[in-house]
Write an enzyme that holds these catalytic residues in place. Structure first.
Site, short mmCIF file in Angstrom:
data_model
loop_
_atom_site.label_atom_id
_atom_site.label_comp_id
_atom_site.label_asym_id
_atom_site.label_seq_id
_atom_site.Cartn_x
_atom_site.Cartn_y
_atom_site.Cartn_z
N GLU A 199 -31.22 -23.70 -92.99
CA GLU A 199 -30.87 -23.69 -91.64
C GLU A 199 -32.29 -22.93 -91.03
OE1 GLU A 199 -27.27 -22.14 -89.50
OE2 GLU A 199 -26.22 -23.78 -90.79
N LYS A 225 -30.19 -26.69 -98.67
CA LYS A 225 -30.46 -27.01 -97.28
C LYS A 225 -30.68 -25.70 -97.29
CE LYS A 225 -27.18 -28.62 -94.62
NZ LYS A 225 -26.91 -27.00 -93.41
N ASP A 281 -25.39 -26.36 -100.15
CA ASP A 281 -26.30 -25.15 -98.62
C ASP A 281 -26.37 -24.29 -98.57
OD1 ASP A 281 -26.71 -25.98 -96.05
OD2 ASP A 281 -24.78 -26.08 -95.39
N GLU A 327 -28.50 -31.85 -86.10
CA GLU A 327 -26.58 -31.59 -85.02
C GLU A 327 -26.70 -31.20 -84.08
OE1 GLU A 327 -24.19 -28.91 -87.84
OE2 GLU A 327 -22.83 -29.21 -86.74
N ASP A 336 -21.62 -25.41 -96.73
CA ASP A 336 -21.24 -23.62 -96.66
C ASP A 336 -19.97 -24.10 -95.34
OD1 ASP A 336 -22.37 -23.87 -94.03
OD2 ASP A 336 -23.03 -22.07 -94.29
N SER A 337 -20.61 -25.35 -94.69
CA SER A 337 -18.76 -25.61 -93.63
C SER A 337 -17.41 -25.87 -94.67
CB SER A 337 -18.85 -26.93 -93.32
OG SER A 337 -19.16 -27.80 -94.22
N1 LIG Z 1 -14.55 -29.62 -90.18
C1 LIG Z 1 -15.87 -29.13 -89.29
N2 LIG Z 1 -16.45 -30.18 -88.56
C2 LIG Z 1 -17.65 -29.46 -88.22
O1 LIG Z 1 -18.41 -30.60 -87.74
C3 LIG Z 1 -18.27 -28.62 -88.55
C4 LIG Z 1 -17.87 -27.66 -89.44
N3 LIG Z 1 -16.32 -28.18 -89.47
N4 LIG Z 1 -17.42 -25.95 -89.38
C5 LIG Z 1 -18.87 -25.63 -88.90
C6 LIG Z 1 -19.60 -26.76 -87.82
C7 LIG Z 1 -19.01 -26.48 -86.26
N5 LIG Z 1 -19.52 -27.61 -85.88
C8 LIG Z 1 -19.25 -28.18 -84.69
C9 LIG Z 1 -17.93 -27.69 -83.73
C10 LIG Z 1 -17.70 -28.40 -82.71
C11 LIG Z 1 -18.96 -29.09 -81.83
C12 LIG Z 1 -18.80 -29.92 -80.37
O2 LIG Z 1 -18.60 -30.92 -80.39
N6 LIG Z 1 -18.75 -28.80 -79.68
C13 LIG Z 1 -18.47 -29.30 -78.24
C14 LIG Z 1 -17.60 -28.28 -77.41
C15 LIG Z 1 -18.41 -26.98 -77.27
C16 LIG Z 1 -18.13 -26.23 -76.35
O3 LIG Z 1 -17.46 -25.46 -76.41
O4 LIG Z 1 -19.17 -25.92 -75.42
C17 LIG Z 1 -19.70 -29.90 -77.52
O5 LIG Z 1 -19.70 -30.54 -76.44
O6 LIG Z 1 -20.48 -29.48 -77.93
C18 LIG Z 1 -20.05 -29.44 -83.08
C19 LIG Z 1 -20.14 -29.27 -84.14
C20 LIG Z 1 -20.02 -28.25 -87.20
N7 LIG Z 1 -19.76 -27.37 -88.39
C1 LIG Z 2 -21.86 -28.84 -90.83
C2 LIG Z 2 -23.52 -29.97 -91.90
C3 LIG Z 2 -24.22 -30.49 -91.39
C4 LIG Z 2 -23.33 -28.77 -92.97
O1 LIG Z 2 -24.46 -27.64 -92.72
C5 LIG Z 2 -21.92 -28.20 -93.03
O2 LIG Z 2 -21.51 -28.93 -94.07
O3 LIG Z 2 -22.58 -27.09 -94.10
MG LIG Z 3 -23.88 -25.98 -93.67
#
Ligand SMILES: Nc1nc(=O)c2c([nH]1)NC[C@@H]1CN(c3ccc(C(=O)N[C@@H](CCC(=O)O)C(=O)O)cc3)CN21
Ligand SMILES: CC(C)C(=O)C(=O)O
Ligand SMILES: [Mg+2]
Length: 283
Positions: free
Chosen positions: A118, A116, A86, A185, A47-48
């Site tokens: 959550e 899948k 998803d 995740e 669903d991303s």
């Molecule tokens: N293009 C894309 N990639 C993704 O991985 C993703 C999506 N979209 N959409 C739904 C979620 C959002 N996702 C994310 C977004 C950010 C972090 C991340 O690393 N955040 C940092 C900063 C967060 C903060 O501001 O504190 C972290 O250290 O957790 C992880 C997963 C994973 N999923």
């Molecule tokens: C971020 C991944 C695990 C997901 O659920 C998605 O792509 O929607």
């Molecule tokens: Mg998802």
């Protein structure tokens, strides 16, 4: 190119042999064709796509109808990969009955191999109901994007002993409920390792370190095809934005300069017919 059909027993065997499982998202037919060709084991139609394909700020606006259209296209492009649909927000949270109906739509209308959803212990009854209907379920713990508001943003999870303990318990609850695999995740590798070593089903990481049974990345992230934000766990293997932008700029310039279309892109007409046409127009 022929390749083996990926099934749940095949994935279980990979875990037993400590062979890494490869997983990537896919949202459409052309990308699925390439992922199938590359021999990727699992394709998640996530669903991303709400963010990567539709430009929403999060995944909440995504509907079942959107997911069905996209996951069906993915399965057509990748008949041998293990394709997972998803479950979008509100398609499984209201009741186990609604969850079974929507999971069933994925199987009936999109021909996916698994769905899948959550959540952990709170979803155990729902998981059981779907599994009892004969539909394989993958669990998803840690950063669960459908509860971003409750989590306070897209933030890594399980970084305190207490939070880690809850994720470990949730994984056990999901396994007891009958999931065929669990996605972790954005949690510390140490926590993911504990879950991977104690579980019988394959544990897949997206930002959960090297100790899991396999890895997942969002295809738009790893291809450099999405840059509104880049999660810490992303490694870029290509710069598709750069490649595509360059092609678009070149096309624009050639049209403006009268270079495109060239003779090769035009349909010919016999000189005799052209002569006749000119005579007709003179009358
Ligand atoms: N293009 C894309 N990639 C993704 O991985 C993703 C999506 N979209 N959409 C739904 C979620 C959002 N996702 C994310 C977004 C950010 C972090 C991340 O690393 N955040 C940092 C900063 C967060 C903060 O501001 O504190 C972290 O250290 O957790 C992880 C997963 C994973 N999923
Ligand atoms: C971020 C991944 C695990 C997901 O659920 C998605 O792509 O929607
Ligand atoms: Mg998802």
């Amino acid at each position: 190119m022929s390749r083996t059909k990926v099934t749940i027993p095949y994935l279980m065997e990979k875990k037993a042999k400590k062979e890494q499982i490869t997983m990537i998202t896919g949202y459409d037919y052309p990308m699925a064709l390439l992922e199938e060709k590359a021999g990727i084991d699992i394709i998640l139609c996530g669903d991303s796509l709400g963010m990567t394909v539709y430009g929403f700020d999060g995944t909440l606006p995504v509907t079942m109808d959107m997911m069905i259209v996209h996951s069906a296209a993915v399965k057509r492009g990748a008949p041998n990969a293990f394709v997972i649909g998803d479950m979008p927000f509100l398609s499984y949270q209201v009741s186990p009955q609604e969850a079974v109906r929507n999971a069933g739509r994925f199987m009936k209308e999109a021909n996916v191999d698994c769905i899948k959803l959550e959540g952990g212990a709170a979803m155990a009854e729902t998981v059981k109901a779907i599994v009892n209907a004969g539909i394989p379920v993958m669990g998803h713990l840690g950063l669960t994007p459908q509860s971003t508001s409750a989590l306070g943003g897209f933030k890594a999870q399980g970084r305190s002993a207490e939070a880690a303990c809850r994720i470990i318990e949730d994984a056990a609850a999901l396994e007891a409920a009958g999931v065929c695999s669990i996605l972790l995740e954005a949690i510390p590798p140490e926590v993911a390792r504990i879950i991977t070593e104690s579980s019988k089903v394959p544990i897949i990481s997206i930002g959960a370190g090297i100790h899991c049974d396999g890895q997942l990345l969002i295809v738009h992230d790893m291809l450099g095809f999405f840059d509104r934000f880049v999660p810490k766990f992303v490694k870029k293997y290509a710069n598709m934005n750069g490649v595509i932008l360059e092609a678009l700029l070149q096309y624009k310039a050639e049209v403006e300069q009268g270079v495109f279309p060239g003779k090769e892109q035009c349909y010919g007409m016999p000189a005799e017919e052209l002569g006749k046409l000119n005579d007709m127009l003179k009358r």
